[in-house]
Design a protein around this motif. Structure first.
Motif, PDB file in Angstrom:
ATOM      1  N   LYS A   1       0.834  -1.206   0.000  1.00  0.00           N
ATOM      2  CA  LYS A   1       0.000   0.000   0.000  1.00  0.00           C
ATOM      3  C   LYS A   1       0.873   1.261   0.000  1.00  0.00           C
ATOM      4  O   LYS A   1       0.478   2.291  -0.523  1.00  0.00           O
ATOM      5  N   ALA A   2       2.077   1.172   0.590  1.00  0.00           N
ATOM      6  CA  ALA A   2       2.957   2.336   0.701  1.00  0.00           C
ATOM      7  C   ALA A   2       3.326   2.931  -0.663  1.00  0.00           C
ATOM      8  O   ALA A   2       3.143   4.135  -0.869  1.00  0.00           O
ATOM      9  N   PRO A   3       3.836   2.146  -1.617  1.00  0.00           N
ATOM     10  CA  PRO A   3       4.176   2.756  -2.905  1.00  0.00           C
ATOM     11  C   PRO A   3       2.950   3.263  -3.669  1.00  0.00           C
ATOM     12  O   PRO A   3       3.033   4.246  -4.405  1.00  0.00           O
ATOM     13  N   VAL A   4       1.798   2.633  -3.481  1.00  0.00           N
ATOM     14  CA  VAL A   4       0.577   3.116  -4.133  1.00  0.00           C
ATOM     15  C   VAL A   4       0.216   4.489  -3.562  1.00  0.00           C
ATOM     16  O   VAL A   4      -0.095   5.426  -4.304  1.00  0.00           O
ATOM     17  N   CYS A   5       0.281   4.618  -2.240  1.00  0.00           N
ATOM     18  CA  CYS A   5      -0.030   5.905  -1.600  1.00  0.00           C
ATOM     19  C   CYS A   5       0.935   6.987  -2.053  1.00  0.00           C
ATOM     20  O   CYS A   5       0.529   8.126  -2.322  1.00  0.00           O
ATOM     21  N   GLU A   6       2.200   6.636  -2.150  1.00  0.00           N
ATOM     22  CA  GLU A   6       3.190   7.619  -2.595  1.00  0.00           C
ATOM     23  C   GLU A   6       2.927   8.047  -4.038  1.00  0.00           C
ATOM     24  O   GLU A   6       2.950   9.235  -4.365  1.00  0.00           O
ATOM     25  N   ARG A   7       2.654   7.078  -4.900  1.00  0.00           N
ATOM     26  CA  ARG A   7       2.388   7.378  -6.317  1.00  0.00           C
ATOM     27  C   ARG A   7       1.162   8.271  -6.483  1.00  0.00           C
ATOM     28  O   ARG A   7       1.139   9.181  -7.321  1.00  0.00           O
ATOM     29  N   LEU A   8       0.122   8.029  -5.672  1.00  0.00           N
ATOM     30  CA  LEU A   8      -1.121   8.797  -5.776  1.00  0.00           C
ATOM     31  C   LEU A   8      -1.068  10.113  -5.009  1.00  0.00           C
ATOM     32  O   LEU A   8      -2.003  10.913  -5.093  1.00  0.00           O
ATOM     33  N   GLY A   9      -0.028  10.349  -4.238  1.00  0.00           N
ATOM     34  CA  GLY A   9       0.088  11.573  -3.454  1.00  0.00           C
ATOM     35  C   GLY A   9      -0.882  11.618  -2.278  1.00  0.00           C
ATOM     36  O   GLY A   9      -1.334  12.689  -1.878  1.00  0.00           O
ATOM     37  N   ILE A  10      -1.185  10.463  -1.721  1.00  0.00           N
ATOM     38  CA  ILE A  10      -2.152  10.402  -0.619  1.00  0.00           C
ATOM     39  C   ILE A  10      -1.586  11.099   0.603  1.00  0.00           C
ATOM     40  O   ILE A  10      -0.464  10.830   1.027  1.00  0.00           O
ATOM     41  N   THR A  11      -2.369  12.016   1.150  1.00  0.00           N
ATOM     42  CA  THR A  11      -1.975  12.790   2.327  1.00  0.00           C
ATOM     43  C   THR A  11      -2.658  12.301   3.597  1.00  0.00           C
ATOM     44  O   THR A  11      -2.210  12.588   4.698  1.00  0.00           O
ATOM     45  N   HIS A  12      -3.795  11.602   3.460  1.00  0.00           N
ATOM     46  CA  HIS A  12      -4.581  11.088   4.580  1.00  0.00           C
ATOM     47  C   HIS A  12      -4.956   9.642   4.256  1.00  0.00           C
ATOM     48  O   HIS A  12      -5.382   9.361   3.138  1.00  0.00           O
ATOM     49  N   PHE A  13      -4.792   8.739   5.233  1.00  0.00           N
ATOM     50  CA  PHE A  13      -5.152   7.349   4.984  1.00  0.00           C
ATOM     51  C   PHE A  13      -5.869   6.778   6.193  1.00  0.00           C
ATOM     52  O   PHE A  13      -5.507   7.044   7.330  1.00  0.00           O
ATOM     53  N   VAL A  14      -6.897   5.953   5.911  1.00  0.00           N
ATOM     54  CA  VAL A  14      -7.691   5.310   6.957  1.00  0.00           C
ATOM     55  C   VAL A  14      -7.561   3.802   6.790  1.00  0.00           C
ATOM     56  O   VAL A  14      -7.858   3.263   5.724  1.00  0.00           O
TER      57      VAL A  14
END
Length: 191
Positions: free
Chosen positions: A119-132
């Motif tokens: 999930k970490a590289p996906v969040c980084e690629r998408l620029g996710i700032t908040h995650f639940v």
């Protein structure tokens, strides 16, 4: 070697002032956050014979609809760990419950990974700032995500996802919530 050449061989980029403000982007896990967790032996879990009947977590549709429109401006992604069978069940469940129409989240904003750490590289690629997520170990991998929320209100099995369970030892980088209404308020204020 001249000064200009030395400056470029150090590996550091020259300071150019503050960058543009990042727009907030929300990432949300599915199991235990959107879809209520049930014991593996129950018919209405994703692992039973009637996965489409697995209930949604209370308040999730309303909260995500508000957040998708007002706070995150359509920048909401589902990021879930699932193999092929559970991924198919998840897509079927989302369609069966009218998830995309009810929340405003784009159907193309669903991402599956095979391992929780992925999930970490996906969040980084998408620029996710908040995650639940309902798992602290997953949130620990998401070092690029500024606001990490541990959701404990999505289980009905009396386990770690139960509203009645005690919160684990939570590091200072995670915020614990048990209800979507509370979580939506926190996310709306954290812009």
């Amino acid at each position: 070697m001249g000064a200009a050449m030395a400056r470029h061989t150090t590996g550091r980029k020259p300071y150019r002032g503050p960058g543009p403000a990042r727009l907030p982007v929300l990432g949300v896990d599915v199991g235990g956050v959107i879809v209520r967790l049930a014991g593996r032996d129950e018919d209405t879990s994703f692992f039973g014979s009637r996965p489409l009947e697995t209930p949604a977590v209370d308040g999730v549709f309303e909260a995500l609809a508000t957040l998708t429109g007002a706070t995150f401006g359509g920048r909401v992604h589902l990021v879930s760990k699932a193999g092929p069978k559970v991924a198919a069940n998840t897509r079927d469940w989302l369609a069966h419950h009218g998830f995309f129409a009810r929340t405003g989240i784009a159907a193309g904003n669903v991402h599956f990974v095979r391992e929780r750490r992925d999930k970490a590289p996906v969040c980084e690629r998408l620029g996710i700032t908040h995650f639940v997520d309902d798992r602290l170990d997953v949130l620990a991998y998401l070092e690029s995500v500024e606001h990490r929320h541990l959701f404990l209100g999505g289980g009905d099995d009396g386990g770690a996802g139960s509203e009645h369970s005690a919160a684990p030892d939570v590091p200072p980088w995670a915020t614990v919530t048990r209800r979507w209404a509370e979580l939506a308020t926190l996310l709306a204020a954290a812009r």
